[in-house]
Design an enzyme around this catalytic site. Structure first.
Site, PDB file in Angstrom:
ATOM      1  N   ASP A  65       0.846  -1.195   0.000  1.00  0.00           N
ATOM      2  CA  ASP A  65       0.000   0.000   0.000  1.00  0.00           C
ATOM      3  C   ASP A  65       0.885   1.251   0.000  1.00  0.00           C
ATOM      4  O   ASP A  65       1.184   1.804   1.065  1.00  0.00           O
ATOM      5  CB  ASP A  65      -0.910  -0.028   1.243  1.00  0.00           C
ATOM      6  CG  ASP A  65      -1.849   1.172   1.294  1.00  0.00           C
ATOM      7  OD1 ASP A  65      -1.788   2.025   0.383  1.00  0.00           O
ATOM      8  OD2 ASP A  65      -2.631   1.251   2.254  1.00  0.00           O
ATOM      9  N   ASN A  68       0.224   4.667   2.195  1.00  0.00           N
ATOM     10  CA  ASN A  68       0.441   4.891   3.637  1.00  0.00           C
ATOM     11  C   ASN A  68       1.910   5.112   3.977  1.00  0.00           C
ATOM     12  O   ASN A  68       2.254   5.336   5.138  1.00  0.00           O
ATOM     13  CB  ASN A  68      -0.118   3.712   4.457  1.00  0.00           C
ATOM     14  CG  ASN A  68       0.627   2.413   4.167  1.00  0.00           C
ATOM     15  OD1 ASN A  68       1.684   2.415   3.534  1.00  0.00           O
ATOM     16  ND2 ASN A  68       0.074   1.304   4.620  1.00  0.00           N
ATOM     17  N   GLY A  89       8.524   1.313   3.889  1.00  0.00           N
ATOM     18  CA  GLY A  89       7.195   1.201   3.270  1.00  0.00           C
ATOM     19  C   GLY A  89       6.424  -0.086   3.436  1.00  0.00           C
ATOM     20  O   GLY A  89       5.251  -0.156   3.044  1.00  0.00           O
ATOM     21  N   ASP A  91       4.069  -3.019   4.913  1.00  0.00           N
ATOM     22  CA  ASP A  91       2.839  -2.839   5.693  1.00  0.00           C
ATOM     23  C   ASP A  91       2.024  -4.135   5.726  1.00  0.00           C
ATOM     24  O   ASP A  91       2.419  -5.151   5.144  1.00  0.00           O
ATOM     25  CB  ASP A  91       2.019  -1.679   5.107  1.00  0.00           C
ATOM     26  CG  ASP A  91       1.907  -1.777   3.594  1.00  0.00           C
ATOM     27  OD1 ASP A  91       1.745  -2.919   3.108  1.00  0.00           O
ATOM     28  OD2 ASP A  91       1.995  -0.749   2.905  1.00  0.00           O
ATOM     29  N   ASN A 185       8.192  -4.517  29.124  1.00  0.00           N
ATOM     30  CA  ASN A 185       9.229  -3.941  29.977  1.00  0.00           C
ATOM     31  C   ASN A 185       9.396  -2.439  29.841  1.00  0.00           C
ATOM     32  O   ASN A 185       9.747  -1.766  30.797  1.00  0.00           O
ATOM     33  CB  ASN A 185      10.563  -4.623  29.659  1.00  0.00           C
ATOM     34  CG  ASN A 185      11.698  -4.082  30.505  1.00  0.00           C
ATOM     35  OD1 ASN A 185      11.677  -4.196  31.723  1.00  0.00           O
ATOM     36  ND2 ASN A 185      12.676  -3.460  29.865  1.00  0.00           N
ATOM     37  N   ASP A 271       8.986  -9.770  24.325  1.00  0.00           N
ATOM     38  CA  ASP A 271      10.318  -9.171  24.298  1.00  0.00           C
ATOM     39  C   ASP A 271      10.910  -9.070  25.711  1.00  0.00           C
ATOM     40  O   ASP A 271      10.185  -8.963  26.690  1.00  0.00           O
ATOM     41  CB  ASP A 271      10.154  -7.760  23.694  1.00  0.00           C
ATOM     42  CG  ASP A 271      11.460  -7.144  23.269  1.00  0.00           C
ATOM     43  OD1 ASP A 271      12.152  -7.773  22.445  1.00  0.00           O
ATOM     44  OD2 ASP A 271      11.784  -6.041  23.742  1.00  0.00           O
ATOM     45  N   LYS A 274      13.782 -11.185  30.454  1.00  0.00           N
ATOM     46  CA  LYS A 274      14.789 -11.221  31.515  1.00  0.00           C
ATOM     47  C   LYS A 274      14.753  -9.959  32.375  1.00  0.00           C
ATOM     48  O   LYS A 274      15.255  -9.961  33.508  1.00  0.00           O
ATOM     49  CB  LYS A 274      16.134 -11.358  30.796  1.00  0.00           C
ATOM     50  CG  LYS A 274      17.376 -11.297  31.607  1.00  0.00           C
ATOM     51  CD  LYS A 274      18.563 -11.377  30.641  1.00  0.00           C
ATOM     52  CE  LYS A 274      19.869 -11.433  31.377  1.00  0.00           C
ATOM     53  NZ  LYS A 274      20.999 -11.653  30.435  1.00  0.00           N
ATOM     54  N   HIS A 275      14.163  -8.892  31.818  1.00  0.00           N
ATOM     55  CA  HIS A 275      14.231  -7.589  32.492  1.00  0.00           C
ATOM     56  C   HIS A 275      13.024  -7.288  33.379  1.00  0.00           C
ATOM     57  O   HIS A 275      12.817  -6.147  33.781  1.00  0.00           O
ATOM     58  CB  HIS A 275      14.436  -6.482  31.451  1.00  0.00           C
ATOM     59  CG  HIS A 275      15.722  -6.665  30.710  1.00  0.00           C
ATOM     60  ND1 HIS A 275      16.938  -6.309  31.242  1.00  0.00           N
ATOM     61  CD2 HIS A 275      15.990  -7.239  29.513  1.00  0.00           C
ATOM     62  CE1 HIS A 275      17.899  -6.625  30.394  1.00  0.00           C
ATOM     63  NE2 HIS A 275      17.346  -7.197  29.340  1.00  0.00           N
ATOM     64  N   GLU A 300      11.657 -13.867  24.773  1.00  0.00           N
ATOM     65  CA  GLU A 300      13.051 -13.632  24.392  1.00  0.00           C
ATOM     66  C   GLU A 300      13.863 -13.303  25.632  1.00  0.00           C
ATOM     67  O   GLU A 300      13.705 -12.244  26.225  1.00  0.00           O
ATOM     68  CB  GLU A 300      13.126 -12.450  23.408  1.00  0.00           C
ATOM     69  CG  GLU A 300      14.549 -12.048  23.087  1.00  0.00           C
ATOM     70  CD  GLU A 300      14.753 -10.534  23.030  1.00  0.00           C
ATOM     71  OE1 GLU A 300      15.570 -10.090  22.226  1.00  0.00           O
ATOM     72  OE2 GLU A 300      14.109  -9.778  23.804  1.00  0.00           O
ATOM     73  N   ASP A 370      18.280  -9.298  15.534  1.00  0.00           N
ATOM     74  CA  ASP A 370      19.258  -8.691  16.434  1.00  0.00           C
ATOM     75  C   ASP A 370      20.673  -9.212  16.207  1.00  0.00           C
ATOM     76  O   ASP A 370      21.584  -8.843  16.952  1.00  0.00           O
ATOM     77  CB  ASP A 370      18.856  -8.957  17.896  1.00  0.00           C
ATOM     78  CG  ASP A 370      17.636  -8.150  18.316  1.00  0.00           C
ATOM     79  OD1 ASP A 370      17.470  -7.019  17.805  1.00  0.00           O
ATOM     80  OD2 ASP A 370      16.850  -8.641  19.146  1.00  0.00           O
TER      81      ASP A 370
HETATM   82 CA    CA Z   1       3.291   1.134   2.480  1.00  0.00          CA
HETATM   83 CA    CA Z   2      12.501  -3.826  33.858  1.00  0.00          CA
END
Ligand code: CA
Ligand code: CA
Length: 507
Positions: A65, A68, A89, A91, A185, A271, A274-275, A300, A370
């Site tokens: 799209d 947008n 871009g 989406d 978190n 996500d 651990k924190h 994770e 990551d």
């Molecule tokens: Ca788009």
């Molecule tokens: Ca925390």
């Protein structure tokens, strides 16, 4: 006697006649006719362990799209796709457009980067295209839906007519599942003094710099990563870190995620687990499971490892499983980085599976958003194929990072972040990896030994790895080779007497 050609692998499997015929049907059906052949594999009510997950960065998958793409702040969008810190871009319409491509590859569950509304400013030259800087957990990122569409989940709850709802409908029509990526978190970094400005469906409810209701911790950045208290309470990269002791915060985050579950989300990827303290997660997973009893949740825990008591405790007691970083690191060492011990490094991880209450639920992978892509470490497509065959046939639920099937990688700066998130370019349904994933995904659904069975090492050297998976009367035998041509001594396959044909090599 088993012979394996160079850089080849030969998973073999046995199943009663009807299933064997189905496997043959998958193998022999050309891609253009696979719709019918694959249909029987897609039943709604399967164990999550039988899934094959595909993880994609929404902004970098497909722009379905163009209207947008500029968004509210066109400074965050780079139509030339040269600036890796800006939106390019992609989406949700783009994901919908490619669902048949994914289904035909054998993908049964789709994990998308977070869909929540994000900070619409640059922070250190970067836009929140990854989705981990959320300002409103009850609204969808307007960049992912049609221009002018209402981003509020509340406002669209009755009609359920958003692009997101169409994505859910199209996924479920194909008997595929959606994994929503969530963060509990933290919220946002400091862009123009707006650190931690948080909204409840458009209404501001918290602000790190005016934190009258104590929604955040104020202890500064984590300095000592060995200190568990700091890891749980201090900040990561300047992100405003929630105070989970505040019951209003807990009610907000849980009610937000439930709204998404009510729209048809099938599973959660969480996500930075651990924190936050384990009691928070126990409350959270208990509440989510009450709300949606068949929900599957995985987290994770960066560089979780079976030798790390705390990550093992988390898997066994938090109410969710984890992404298997320990196995990922071992696979990359053995198959991408040529470690001397090779497959023994991988077996070392499996040897400790007994520490987990359910090792077959761990989510396995060879790379993600990551870390550098597998092929940035080692471009040899044969090694990639061995690695994929391993995660598709060993214990755990395999997760394929987008583009792997097209050999997608950009090796600038060793392929590290942000170069591990290139735009998808090719959609070749005949690539060897694409076909391999499709075949083995089918096998995961047909043969419960592959998706749920125990794992038994049968032959192991740095270059050769043979193992059997067994679940009640079902068996599969896998042989992997990272080296040159070799003749093996007799290896016990546990297969019934008689001739067997390898599913992958057809030998
Ligand atoms: Ca788009
Ligand atoms: Ca925390």
């Amino acid at each position: 006697m088993v012979q394996t050609p160079p850089s080849q692998f030969s998973p073999d499997q046995y199943k009663v006649d009807s299933a064997q015929e189905k496997v043959d049907a998958i193998i022999e059906t050309p891609p253009s006719e696979t719709e019918i052949a694959l249909e029987f594999l897609y039943t709604r009510d399967i164990e999550f362990r039988q899934e094959t997950i595909y993880f994609l960065v929404v902004d970098r998958f497909y722009d379905g799209d163009p209207d947008n793409s500029e968004g509210a702040n066109s400074e965050l969008y780079d139509p030339t796709r040269q600036d890796w810190g800006k939106y390019w871009g992609g989406d949700l319409q783009g994901v919908i457009d490619k669902l048949d491509y994914l289904k035909n590859m054998g993908v049964t569950a789709l994990w998308l980067t977070p869909l929540f509304e994000q900070v619409e400013e640059l922070f250190v030259g970067n836009a929140a295209l990854h989705g981990y800087w959320t300002k409103d957990f009850k609204r969808i990122n307007p960049r992912y839906i049609a221009d002018g569409e209402n981003p509020s989940l509340n406002a669209t709850q009755e009609e359920k007519n958003t692009t997101f709802d169409r994505l859910i409908t199209e996924l479920h029509k194909r008997n595929m599942k959606l994994v929503l990526d969530i963060v509990c978190n933290h919220s946002t970094p400091d862009t123009s003094g707006s650190k931690g400005e948080l909204y409840d469906d458009g209404v501001k409810i918290a602000d790190f710099n005016d934190d009258v209701n104590h929604w955040y911790h104020h202890y500064g950045e984590v300095e000592n990563w060995e200190d568990d208290w700091q890891v749980q309470n201090c900040e990561l990269s300047g992100l405003a870190t929630f105070n989970e002791n505040n019951t209003e915060y807990r009610e907000y985050i849980k009610s937000a995620i439930k709204q998404w579950l009510d729209r048809g989300v099938d599973a959660l990827r969480v996500d930075t687990v651990k924190h936050m303290p384990i009691w928070f997660w126990q409350e959270f997973t208990g509440d989510m499971s009450n709300h949606k009893p068949d929900i599957f949740i995985f987290g994770e825990w960066i560089y979780s490892n079976p030798t790390d008591d705390r990550s093992v405790e988390f898997v066994n007691h938090s109410g969710m499983t984890l992404l298997d970083f320990g196995l990922c690191v071992a696979i990359r060492a053995a198959l991408a980085q040529g470690s001397e011990n090779g497959f023994q490094t991988i077996q070392y991880i499996f040897d400790q599976d007994h520490r987990y209450n359910g090792a077959t639920e761990l989510v396995t992978f060879i790379d993600n958003h990551d870390m550098s892509r597998f092929q940035s470490l080692n471009p040899d497509p044969a090694m990639l194929k061995v690695a994929i065959a391993l995660i598709m046939t060993c214990r755990g639920i395999p997760c394929i990072y987008y583009g792997t099937e097209q050999y997608l990688h950009d090796d600038t700066d060793g392929g590290n972040d942000p170069y591990n998130r290139p735009m998808m370019e090719n959609w070749d349904t005949d690539s060897e990896i694409y076909r391999c994933i499709r075949l083995l995904s089918g096998l995961r659904r047909l043969n419960p030994a592959v998706s749920m069975g125990s794992h038994w090492q049968k032959y192991l050297t740095p270059d050769i790895y043979c193992y059997v998976r067994r679940y009640r009367d079902s068996v599969s035998f896998v042989a992997l080779n990272r080296g040159g041509e070799v003749t093996l001594p007799e290896v016990e396959t546990e297969l019934p007497d008689g001739e067997h044909t390898c599913v992958v090599t057809r030998n």
